[in-house]
Design an enzyme around this catalytic site. Sequence first.
Site, PDB file in Angstrom:
ATOM      1  CG  HIS A 243      -2.248   0.839   0.916  1.00 14.12           C
ATOM      2  ND1 HIS A 243      -2.497   2.078   0.964  1.00 14.12           N
ATOM      3  CD2 HIS A 243      -3.303   0.264   0.200  1.00 14.12           C
ATOM      4  CE1 HIS A 243      -2.697   2.722   0.930  1.00 14.12           C
ATOM      5  NE2 HIS A 243      -3.800   1.653   0.208  1.00 14.12           N
ATOM      6  N   PRO A 244       0.315   2.351  -0.612  1.00 10.06           N
ATOM      7  CG  PRO A 244      -0.086   3.842  -2.908  1.00 10.06           C
ATOM      8  CD  PRO A 244      -0.486   2.477  -2.278  1.00 10.06           C
ATOM      9  CB  CYS A 245      -1.356   4.831   2.880  1.00  9.71           C
ATOM     10  SG  CYS A 245      -0.819   3.669   4.036  1.00  9.71           S
ATOM     11  NE  ARG A 246       1.735   4.332   8.002  1.00 14.04           N
ATOM     12  CZ  ARG A 246       1.211   3.579   9.776  1.00 14.04           C
ATOM     13  NH1 ARG A 246       3.110   3.916   9.173  1.00 14.04           N
ATOM     14  NH2 ARG A 246       0.518   4.031  10.432  1.00 14.04           N
ATOM     15  CB  THR A 247       4.881   6.768  -0.847  1.00 15.37           C
ATOM     16  OG1 THR A 247       4.539   4.518  -0.839  1.00 15.37           O
ATOM     17  CG2 THR A 247       5.650   6.202  -2.030  1.00 15.37           C
TER      18      THR A 247
END
Length: 220
Positions: A171-175
């Site tokens: 998941h890219p939510c914290r990238t």
Amino acid sequence: MNLGALEEDTFSTCCHLLLQKSEQLRDGWSWESVQGSPEGYLKKTALRSAVITSNAIWSQEGSKCNSEAHSCCQYSSDQQSVVVDEDDRGCTVPEGSSQFLQYEYHILYSCSYRTPVLYFRACTLEGRSLSLEEVWSSVHPDFQVRLRTSPLNTISQQEHPLLGQPFFMLHPCRTQEFMRPVLQVAQDQHRSLNYVVVWLSVVGPLVGLDFPQEYSTLLQ
């Protein structure tokens, strides 16, 4: 300006440079175009040894997700492709067994998150795809703490946005959150860096994707 974000044209440039280096290293990355569309993605297949388990060791939320239907993939003898096989779903894996797995990694650009996103799928050499719970159990130990507290916000099963097939997604939510200070330092020092290389060197090892040190030449 959102310092942690990545524009799509910059993503394309970063991928092009990564592909050039991969060709020199014979590291197996390729660019796959989608027929009838200007879009595409980076792709790599690899074998890795991992310990997987089908024990119900995750949260109730994760166990519910594990009951979703998943397709199987057939190992290709040339180790270059994974073929989906919808009919073979009856195999089981001994709990805690160590075995070689075939991974297929895709890197796409997300317009919603304005970051790269890592999609992947994995199967045994006998042709059975891993369940979501088994993928959770096989990730790098350093990632297990966060994974146990919020599994579906870390690795989930999603439809591949370009292929329409089931894949796992990191998941890219914290990238943007973890890339922002890296980009800030580069900006303060008046130097550029390859966003995709920096990002992949951080997230890749968490799901078994080794990233050779030779790519460090692309950091500037």
